[in-house]
Design an enzyme around this catalytic site. Structure first.
Site, PDB file in Angstrom:
ATOM      1  N   TYR A 157       0.836  -1.206   0.000  1.00  0.00           N
ATOM      2  CA  TYR A 157       0.000   0.000   0.000  1.00  0.00           C
ATOM      3  C   TYR A 157       0.869   1.254   0.000  1.00  0.00           C
ATOM      4  CZ  TYR A 157      -3.486   3.393   1.662  1.00  0.00           C
ATOM      5  OH  TYR A 157      -4.305   4.487   1.798  1.00  0.00           O
ATOM      6  N   VAL A 158       1.894   1.264   0.842  1.00  0.00           N
ATOM      7  CA  VAL A 158       2.791   2.418   0.911  1.00  0.00           C
ATOM      8  C   VAL A 158       3.496   2.623  -0.424  1.00  0.00           C
ATOM      9  CG1 VAL A 158       4.966   3.214   1.919  1.00  0.00           C
ATOM     10  CG2 VAL A 158       3.107   2.488   3.401  1.00  0.00           C
TER      11      VAL A 158
END
Length: 248
Positions: A157-158
């Site tokens: 996600y990051v």
């Protein structure tokens, strides 16, 4: 659906407008006098219900659908907003998905699905907004404060949100002379369905204690930052705004 009847009304398109943060952003912008297009991907009924409620309270709003990763569908969405309201001044790109998993256990199909919405979608929406916003406009993308906190399981996600920050910061420089600001909002732990998904009560409590304010953010906290960037913040440009209660 209602159409703009006042030439000087500012117009906003909010992608992911039916989500937890997106919904509150829509409400805040309507309260600030914007005519708002509520974008949805799969929840047409919710978008239309939101619009009906906003219009019943005197707001100007329409619902528009489309996959943010599909340039043709989003071109049609921008066309629909311009047809209804005469132009677009602000695009708030809240659309995104989050899949939490250790990197070593990552299903690459999940990675592709998340990156289609979070990265390709950011490119598509930002590209169209850069071409079509009126002078004095604002593009507001969404990142996450986890790009700084490096929490385990957030790696995929990051990675997608770090890309969004890169897109945002470079586009701000590429739009020199256009009088269009480009910024990203990076929320901390915020009480929304996206945050609560997959977390037990103990995990939620740990996140709530992680900030000096010792509480979760609320979608309204995030909408305050969006409203600032969409309205008076004409000297804030090419920035990532960490709206996270002081999360280190």
């Amino acid at each position: 659906m209602t159409e703009n009847t006042t030439a000087n009304v500012r117009v906003a398109l909010v992608t992911g407008g039916t989500g937890g943060i997106g919904h509150v952003v829509v409400e805040r912008l309507v309260a600030d006098g914007f005519a708002v297009a509520v974008h949805y991907s799969g929840n047409k009924d919710r978008a239309e219900a939101m619009v009906a409620d906003l219009v019943s309270r005197g707001g100007q709003a329409i619902a528009i659908g489309g996959d943010v990763g599909d340039e043709d569908e989003m071109t049609a969405a921008f066309d629909a907003v311009e047809s209804a309201f005469g132009g677009i001044d602000v695009v708030v790109n809240t659309a995104g998905i989050m899949i939490l998993t250790p990197i070593v256990e990552l299903d690459l199909d999940d990675l592709d699905r998340m990156h289609r919405t979070n990265i390709r979608g950011a490119f598509v929406v930002s590209k169209l907004a850069a071409r079509r916003l009126r002078p004095g406009g604002a593009i507001i993308n969404f990142s996450t404060s986890v790009t700084r906190t490096q929490l385990p399981t957030y790696g995929p996600y990051v990675a997608s949100k770090a890309a969004v920050e890169g897109i945002t910061l470079i586009l701000a420089r590429e739009l020199r002379g256009r009088d269009i600001t480009v910024n990203a909002v990076a929320p901390g732990p915020t009480a929304s369905p996206l945050f609560f998904n997959g977390k037990d009560e103990a995990a939620v409590a740990r996140f709530a204690k992680a900030t000096p304010l010792e509480r979760l953010g609320q979608p309204e906290d995030i909408s305050e930052t969006v409203a600032f960037l969409a309205g008076p913040a004409r000297w804030v440009n090419g920035q990532v705004i960490y709206t996270n209660g002081g999360l280190a």
